[in-house]
Design an enzyme around this catalytic site. Structure first.
Site, PDB file in Angstrom:
ATOM      1  N   HIS A 190      -3.649   4.741   4.323  1.00  8.07           N
ATOM      2  CA  HIS A 190      -4.643   3.759   3.971  1.00  8.07           C
ATOM      3  C   HIS A 190      -3.780   2.554   4.528  1.00  8.07           C
ATOM      4  O   HIS A 190      -4.409   1.380   4.978  1.00  8.07           O
ATOM      5  CB  HIS A 190      -4.545   3.735   2.565  1.00  8.07           C
ATOM      6  CG  HIS A 190      -5.485   3.025   1.845  1.00  8.07           C
ATOM      7  ND1 HIS A 190      -5.173   1.657   1.188  1.00  8.07           N
ATOM      8  CD2 HIS A 190      -7.176   3.065   1.771  1.00  8.07           C
ATOM      9  CE1 HIS A 190      -6.292   1.144   0.610  1.00  8.07           C
ATOM     10  NE2 HIS A 190      -7.518   1.713   1.164  1.00  8.07           N
ATOM     11  N   SER A 218     -11.345  -1.827   0.243  1.00  8.78           N
ATOM     12  CA  SER A 218     -10.155  -1.854   0.902  1.00  8.78           C
ATOM     13  C   SER A 218      -9.999  -2.352   2.369  1.00  8.78           C
ATOM     14  O   SER A 218      -8.894  -2.957   2.795  1.00  8.78           O
ATOM     15  CB  SER A 218      -9.538  -0.277   0.933  1.00  8.78           C
ATOM     16  OG  SER A 218      -9.622   0.154  -0.211  1.00  8.78           O
ATOM     17  N   ASP A 234       1.010  -1.295   0.051  1.00  7.23           N
ATOM     18  CA  ASP A 234       0.108   0.059  -0.098  1.00  7.23           C
ATOM     19  C   ASP A 234       0.835   1.130   0.103  1.00  7.23           C
ATOM     20  O   ASP A 234       1.913   1.392  -0.773  1.00  7.23           O
ATOM     21  CB  ASP A 234      -1.001   0.000   1.321  1.00  7.23           C
ATOM     22  CG  ASP A 234      -2.281   0.399   0.890  1.00  7.23           C
ATOM     23  OD1 ASP A 234      -2.000   1.952   0.874  1.00  7.23           O
ATOM     24  OD2 ASP A 234      -3.306   0.070   0.900  1.00  7.23           O
TER      25      ASP A 234
END
Ligand SMILES: *[C@@H]1O[C@H](CO)[C@@H](O)[C@H](O)[C@H]1NC(C)=O
Ligand SMILES: *[C@@H]1O[C@H](CO)[C@@H](O)[C@H](O)[C@H]1NC(C)=O
Ligand SMILES: [Ca+2]
Ligand SMILES: [Ca+2]
Ligand SMILES: [Ca+2]
Length: 571
Positions: A131, A305, A90
């Site tokens: 994230h 996600s 990520d």
């Protein structure tokens, strides 16, 4: 008065009562009652509920709501991801986060944006690089430390690969996916081509090779596990079968459901989704709890996600229960441990082997307790076979609605013969005036109808599909012999035209009839099994199936996890 009598002449443990001594006690006038003591199986009842302050907010795994992901039940059996290594591909990971540092694994981490070993995120005022840290906490946030919540596999080791915060190339993707393949067991990724509803794109040559090598050589040859989010293009009517990462047979594609069991607004449906975990929905629906940048917690992690890392954590629990699962064993188990539960969709159907499957959810909501139970007793699948068949022998004009049928022998008589399917791919080249107007489907001999790509209203491309590979998981375990039908249907502009140039049906599976496997495991293993003072099995044990199946030995494997081992015990 009660007495506990022992007799040296009686073996500590035996399968039958000792009649002689019992008779003597029975005849003795001073004995009013007696009973020979037998082993009783007792499990600790305490469901290990973490004391973390935000655990009560983790609605998808704290048993508050039914059905949930059934994580507590797996923890209750002592499975917490110990020994399993997961890496989040990520935008980095805040490795010194108070809820991550103890589980952080530098060997499972790298920074391919700056080419250095430190994947710490780049901090910006908008916190756009949060994230990866959020995904990492879902998997392996520390438990019982008085901070934040707990990860699904809170004793697993967690790494992060920083690769989304910069220019992305085929090389960077391939390097990220092949970082430490003998050390990292599970990679979790929540990225892919644009979700704009008009893109058809997949891995480049190097990334494709990284997947292939990962499943072939990774994890000591058992195969790296790539867990992938299905995509967030719901608003643009995207279809995840136009995303070559999540639709790869080598990735385990995870969809999302809201707490109420609805299809979230961002969710994209497609035939290659295998399973589903919870995530966010509308603003009023609860979201996912995790670690956040700047040593914070969040209860606002969202989207598909957030679903893939939950699945990755659950698979880590299964790997702890059975470290010898191959990448395909894992997919077989996920098919079996996913259930429609309360998930709502208009397209649930029963396939040829009696399983419910949907394009929104794959086989449904993943159940951790079921997954680890099945993992423990799973007999390995035979090596993967591949049987390829040309469906189109000469270019065909595409009519407004047509079926191209082919009677398939599934490579009967050759060493590629397949009795039970796993993945099915359709690789095709076609031209079309407006690509998004064309619905393509595949129907199996057992009558299972799977939509390979639905209409995509925003896809106005006139480029058609060039050697594009669609995938469906819906035929899993079906017998592929008989008539397959490829469906092409113009659902848009009346004057659309096109040509089907090439189409190949690729069947994957084994020669074993998977539907004939006993529903519960057949433990016939012989073994050097011993019992400890509590009557539990210790030491080496083997398990095997009927003749011809593999027999595995696991030296020193945690004994108390195996309800199946008492069948054979050598004193
Ligand atoms: C398909 O081929 C097999 C073997 O040649 C034959 O027995 C069967 O009837 C065929 N099925 C159809 C639907 O044509
Ligand atoms: C498709 O739509 C986009 C945006 O509406 C437009 O810019 C593009 O020219 C269109 N392409 C074709 C082939 O019609
Ligand atoms: Ca760095
Ligand atoms: Ca915590
Ligand atoms: Ca997509």
């Amino acid at each position: 008065q009660y007495f506990h009598l022992r007799h040296r002449g009686i073996s500590q443990q035996s399968l039958s009562p000792h009649w002689g001594h019992r008779l003597r006690l029975k005849k003795d006038p001073k004995v009013r009652w007696f009973e020979q003591q037998t082993m009783r199986r007792r499990a600790k009842r305490s469901l290990e509920v973490p004391t973390d302050p935000w655990f009560p907010k983790q609605w998808y795994m704290n048993n508050e709501m039914q059905p949930d992901l059934n994580i507590l039940q797996s923890w209750g059996q002592g499975l917490t991801g110990r020994g399993v290594v997961i890496s989040i591909l990520d935008d980095g990971i805040e490795k010194d986060h108070p809820d991550l540092w103890a589980n952080y694994d530098p060997l499972a981490s790298y920074d391919f944006n700056d080419y250095d070993p430190d994947p710490q995120p780049r901090y910006t005022p908008s916190n756009e690089n949060r994230h990866g840290t959020r995904c990492a906490g879902e998997v392996a946030a520390m438990a019982n430390n008085g901070f934040c919540g707990a990860g699904v596999a809170f004793n697993a080791r967690i790494g992060g690969v920083r690769m989304l915060d910069g220019t992305i190339t085929d090389v960077i993707e391939a390097q990220s996916l092949s970082l430490q393949p003998q050390h990292i067991h599970i990679y979790s990724a929540s990225w892919g081509p644009s979700d704009d509803g008009r893109t058809v794109d997949g891995p480049g040559i190097l990334t494709h090779e990284a997947f292939r090598r990962g499943v072939t050589y990774g994890r000591g040859g058992l195969g790296t596990l790539f867990v992938w989010a299905s995509g967030n293009g719901g608003l643009h009517y995207d279809n995840c079968n136009c995303d070559g990462y999540t639709n790869s047979i080598h990735t385990l594609s995870v969809g999302s459901a809201t707490w109420q069991g609805r299809v979230p607004w961002y969710s994209e449906a497609c035939a290659s989704i295998l399973t589903t975990t919870f995530s966010s929905g509308l603003a009023t629906d609860p979201q996912i709890v995790s670690t956040d940048l700047h040593h914070q917690c969040t209860d606002k992690h969202t989207g598909t996600s957030a679903s893939a890392p939950l699945a990755a954590g659950m698979i880590a629990l299964a790997l702890e229960a059975n470290p010898l699962l191959t990448w395909r064993d894992t997919q077989h188990l996920v098919v079996r441990a996913s259930k429609p539960a309360h998930l709502q969709a208009e397209d649930w159907k029963t396939n040829g082997v009696g399983r419910q499957v949907s394009h929104h959810y794959g086989y449904g909501l993943l159940d951790a307790a079921l997954l680890v139970d099945l993992a423990r007793t799973w007999r390995p699948t035979q090596p993967q076979r591949k049987c390829a068949l040309e469906v189109v022998l000469a270019p065909l004009p595409i009519l407004s609605r047509m079926l191209v049928k082919r009677n398939v022998s599934a490579c009967t008589g050759s060493q590629d013969y397949i009795r039970s399917l796993e993945h099915v791919q359709v690789q095709l080249s076609l031209s079309y005036s407006r690509r998004g107007d064309l619905e393509i489907s595949l129907t199996s001999p057992m009558g299972t109808h799977s939509t390979l790509v639905d209409i995509r209203p925003l896809d106005n491309s006139s480029q058609g599909y060039h050697d594009w590979t669609f995938m469906s998981t819906h035929f899993w375990d079906e017998n592929p012999q008989g008539l397959w039908a490829l469906g092409l249907w113009n659902k848009g502009f009346y004057f659309n035209t096109g040509m089907l140039h090439r189409c190949t049906l690729l069947l994957y599976g084994t020669a074993e009839d998977m539907t004939a496997r006993a529903p519960s495991p057949q433990v016939t293993g012989s073994a050097r099994v011993q019992r400890d003072a509590e009557g539990l099995c210790q030491g080496e044990w083997q398990r095997g199936g009927r003749a011809g199946s593999a027999v595995i030995t696991r030296p020193g494997y945690p004994h108390h996890e195996y309800p199946s081992c008492p069948l054979l015990c050598v004193p």
